[in-house]
Design a protein around this motif. Structure first.
Motif, PDB file in Angstrom:
ATOM      1  N   LEU A 121       1.126  -1.055   0.244  1.00  0.00           N
ATOM      2  CA  LEU A 121      -0.201   0.070   0.231  1.00  0.00           C
ATOM      3  C   LEU A 121       0.792   1.167  -0.247  1.00  0.00           C
ATOM      4  O   LEU A 121       2.095   0.832   0.685  1.00  0.00           O
ATOM      5  N   VAL A 122       0.527   2.150  -0.540  1.00  0.00           N
ATOM      6  CA  VAL A 122       1.528   3.329  -0.602  1.00  0.00           C
ATOM      7  C   VAL A 122       1.346   3.958   0.404  1.00  0.00           C
ATOM      8  O   VAL A 122       2.687   4.725   0.539  1.00  0.00           O
ATOM      9  N   LYS A 123       0.666   4.022   1.120  1.00  0.00           N
ATOM     10  CA  LYS A 123       0.278   5.085   3.036  1.00  0.00           C
ATOM     11  C   LYS A 123       1.092   3.990   3.777  1.00  0.00           C
ATOM     12  O   LYS A 123       1.491   4.748   4.449  1.00  0.00           O
ATOM     13  N   ASN A 124       1.248   2.504   2.773  1.00  0.00           N
ATOM     14  CA  ASN A 124       2.458   2.453   4.504  1.00  0.00           C
ATOM     15  C   ASN A 124       3.969   2.309   3.160  1.00  0.00           C
ATOM     16  O   ASN A 124       4.654   1.293   2.857  1.00  0.00           O
ATOM     17  N   GLU A 125       4.952   4.087   4.396  1.00  0.00           N
ATOM     18  CA  GLU A 125       5.740   3.712   4.018  1.00  0.00           C
ATOM     19  C   GLU A 125       6.933   2.754   4.539  1.00  0.00           C
ATOM     20  O   GLU A 125       7.939   2.982   4.362  1.00  0.00           O
ATOM     21  N   THR A 126       6.420   2.156   5.548  1.00  0.00           N
ATOM     22  CA  THR A 126       7.051   1.883   6.574  1.00  0.00           C
ATOM     23  C   THR A 126       7.678  -0.089   5.672  1.00  0.00           C
ATOM     24  O   THR A 126       9.019  -0.321   5.252  1.00  0.00           O
ATOM     25  N   ALA A 127       6.424  -0.373   4.968  1.00  0.00           N
ATOM     26  CA  ALA A 127       6.496  -1.408   4.319  1.00  0.00           C
ATOM     27  C   ALA A 127       7.422  -0.991   2.479  1.00  0.00           C
ATOM     28  O   ALA A 127       8.432  -2.254   2.743  1.00  0.00           O
ATOM     29  N   VAL A 128       6.566  -0.109   2.135  1.00  0.00           N
ATOM     30  CA  VAL A 128       8.078   0.123   0.686  1.00  0.00           C
ATOM     31  C   VAL A 128       9.571   0.502   0.989  1.00  0.00           C
ATOM     32  O   VAL A 128       9.715   0.133   0.223  1.00  0.00           O
ATOM     33  N   HIS A 129       9.512   1.041   1.828  1.00  0.00           N
ATOM     34  CA  HIS A 129      10.573   1.304   2.420  1.00  0.00           C
ATOM     35  C   HIS A 129      12.482   0.230   2.586  1.00  0.00           C
ATOM     36  O   HIS A 129      12.763   0.117   2.132  1.00  0.00           O
ATOM     37  N   PHE A 130      10.789  -0.733   3.711  1.00  0.00           N
ATOM     38  CA  PHE A 130      11.448  -1.526   3.621  1.00  0.00           C
ATOM     39  C   PHE A 130      12.312  -2.743   2.412  1.00  0.00           C
ATOM     40  O   PHE A 130      13.105  -3.129   2.023  1.00  0.00           O
ATOM     41  N   TRP A 131      10.817  -2.936   1.861  1.00  0.00           N
ATOM     42  CA  TRP A 131      11.206  -3.896   0.894  1.00  0.00           C
ATOM     43  C   TRP A 131      12.462  -3.458  -0.277  1.00  0.00           C
ATOM     44  O   TRP A 131      13.422  -3.621  -1.263  1.00  0.00           O
ATOM     45  N   LYS A 132      12.606  -2.096  -0.199  1.00  0.00           N
ATOM     46  CA  LYS A 132      13.905  -1.138  -1.589  1.00  0.00           C
ATOM     47  C   LYS A 132      14.790  -1.289  -1.072  1.00  0.00           C
ATOM     48  O   LYS A 132      15.794  -1.431  -1.422  1.00  0.00           O
ATOM     49  N   ASN A 133      14.847  -1.501   0.651  1.00  0.00           N
ATOM     50  CA  ASN A 133      15.958  -1.567   1.352  1.00  0.00           C
ATOM     51  C   ASN A 133      16.553  -3.209   1.383  1.00  0.00           C
ATOM     52  O   ASN A 133      17.667  -3.292   0.908  1.00  0.00           O
ATOM     53  N   ILE A 134      15.496  -4.241   0.843  1.00  0.00           N
ATOM     54  CA  ILE A 134      15.675  -5.667   0.333  1.00  0.00           C
ATOM     55  C   ILE A 134      16.696  -5.549  -0.377  1.00  0.00           C
ATOM     56  O   ILE A 134      17.621  -6.284  -1.062  1.00  0.00           O
ATOM     57  N   TYR A 135      15.681  -4.692  -1.755  1.00  0.00           N
ATOM     58  CA  TYR A 135      16.469  -5.046  -3.441  1.00  0.00           C
ATOM     59  C   TYR A 135      17.896  -4.602  -3.170  1.00  0.00           C
ATOM     60  O   TYR A 135      18.454  -5.088  -3.948  1.00  0.00           O
ATOM     61  N   LYS A 136      17.841  -3.303  -2.806  1.00  0.00           N
ATOM     62  CA  LYS A 136      19.644  -2.392  -2.383  1.00  0.00           C
ATOM     63  C   LYS A 136      20.016  -3.118  -1.520  1.00  0.00           C
ATOM     64  O   LYS A 136      21.145  -4.027  -2.446  1.00  0.00           O
ATOM     65  N   GLN A 137      20.212  -4.210  -1.105  1.00  0.00           N
ATOM     66  CA  GLN A 137      21.082  -4.575  -0.142  1.00  0.00           C
ATOM     67  C   GLN A 137      21.353  -6.164  -1.008  1.00  0.00           C
ATOM     68  O   GLN A 137      22.394  -6.554  -0.493  1.00  0.00           O
ATOM     69  N   MET A 138      20.341  -6.673  -1.677  1.00  0.00           N
ATOM     70  CA  MET A 138      20.316  -8.064  -2.402  1.00  0.00           C
ATOM     71  C   MET A 138      21.114  -7.495  -3.086  1.00  0.00           C
ATOM     72  O   MET A 138      20.607  -8.516  -4.344  1.00  0.00           O
ATOM     73  N   GLU A 139      21.210  -6.374  -3.770  1.00  0.00           N
ATOM     74  CA  GLU A 139      21.582  -6.455  -5.182  1.00  0.00           C
ATOM     75  C   GLU A 139      20.395  -6.885  -6.341  1.00  0.00           C
ATOM     76  O   GLU A 139      21.157  -7.439  -7.254  1.00  0.00           O
ATOM     77  N   ILE A 140      19.267  -6.808  -6.356  1.00  0.00           N
ATOM     78  CA  ILE A 140      18.426  -7.302  -7.038  1.00  0.00           C
ATOM     79  C   ILE A 140      17.761  -6.239  -8.205  1.00  0.00           C
ATOM     80  O   ILE A 140      17.010  -4.564  -7.348  1.00  0.00           O
ATOM     81  N   ASP A 141      17.630  -6.150  -8.827  1.00  0.00           N
ATOM     82  CA  ASP A 141      16.856  -5.252  -9.755  1.00  0.00           C
ATOM     83  C   ASP A 141      15.830  -5.725 -10.181  1.00  0.00           C
ATOM     84  O   ASP A 141      15.037  -6.343 -10.493  1.00  0.00           O
ATOM     85  N   PHE A 142      15.169  -4.515 -10.297  1.00  0.00           N
ATOM     86  CA  PHE A 142      13.350  -4.485  -9.939  1.00  0.00           C
ATOM     87  C   PHE A 142      12.464  -3.128 -11.020  1.00  0.00           C
ATOM     88  O   PHE A 142      13.682  -2.626 -11.551  1.00  0.00           O
ATOM     89  N   VAL A 143      11.538  -3.650 -10.905  1.00  0.00           N
ATOM     90  CA  VAL A 143      10.837  -3.322 -11.566  1.00  0.00           C
ATOM     91  C   VAL A 143       9.858  -2.802 -11.062  1.00  0.00           C
ATOM     92  O   VAL A 143       9.124  -3.373 -10.230  1.00  0.00           O
ATOM     93  N   GLU A 144       9.571  -0.826 -10.918  1.00  0.00           N
ATOM     94  CA  GLU A 144       8.522  -0.523 -10.391  1.00  0.00           C
ATOM     95  C   GLU A 144       7.590  -0.047 -11.201  1.00  0.00           C
ATOM     96  O   GLU A 144       7.952   0.721 -11.644  1.00  0.00           O
TER      97      GLU A 144
END
Length: 174
Positions: A121-144
């Motif tokens: 959910l866009v309003k759930n900024e904590t979840a959005v931030h969490f997943w983006k951190n996961i992708y960055k730390q695991m070096e995952i290329d994603f399309v949003e």
């Protein structure tokens, strides 16, 4: 601290139902679409489908054998353009901020290769931030992409896991 995933058996469905109520309570802060029921709980209206339909796999997230949360992964026939959907992901407050969520995601990806879809959910900024951190730390290329689902603004990411991505997350802490 050892983080593991344990497939949830049907005889443990009431434990999952209780966790789902807590999860939905947390989500209710970001949407008007979730309301408390007359019995004082939040209910997942399709809960029974978890054990009735193919392609739905629930896991408990455990820390040193203690219950810490759950994850619900969807596969075909529920998925069309991807192999896996992390549909619901929940970690109890006592385990947040300690690396449990990251270690659980690492376990998911280590044992479930393929093309993924994850939305927040866009309003759930904590979840959005969490997943983006996961992708960055695991070096995952994603399309949003942004999307509206059931009248709610969401953002979703798609990506492929073909091997354990990026850095290995620490699974044990001393």
């Amino acid at each position: 601290m050892k983080v593991t995933l344990e497939k949830i058996r049907p005889d443990k469905k009431e434990v999952l139902r209780n966790l789902y109520s807590l999860y939905l309570h947390d989500l209710s802060a970001y949407t008007d679409g979730l309301q408390i029921s007359k019995d004082g709980s939040f209910e997942f209206d399709s809960f029974s489908l978890i054990w009735e339909k193919e392609g739905i796999t629930p896991y408990f997230i455990k820390v040193d054998e203690k219950l810490a949360g759950f994850v619900l992964i969807l596969e075909a026939p529920f998925t069309k353009k991807v192999d896996k959907v992390i549909n619901d992901f929940f970690v109890l407050n006592a385990f947040r901020g300690k690396g449990v969520s990251k270690a659980a995601v690492s376990e998911i990806f280590a044992h479930n290769k393929g093309r993924y879809y994850i939305s927040q959910l866009v309003k759930n900024e904590t979840a959005v931030h969490f997943w983006k951190n996961i992708y960055k730390q695991m070096e995952i290329d994603f399309v949003e992409q942004p999307e509206v689902q059931d009248g709610e603004e969401v953002v979703y990411q798609t990506f492929t896991v073909i091997k354990m991505p990026g850095i290995a997350l620490e699974r044990e802490r001393r």
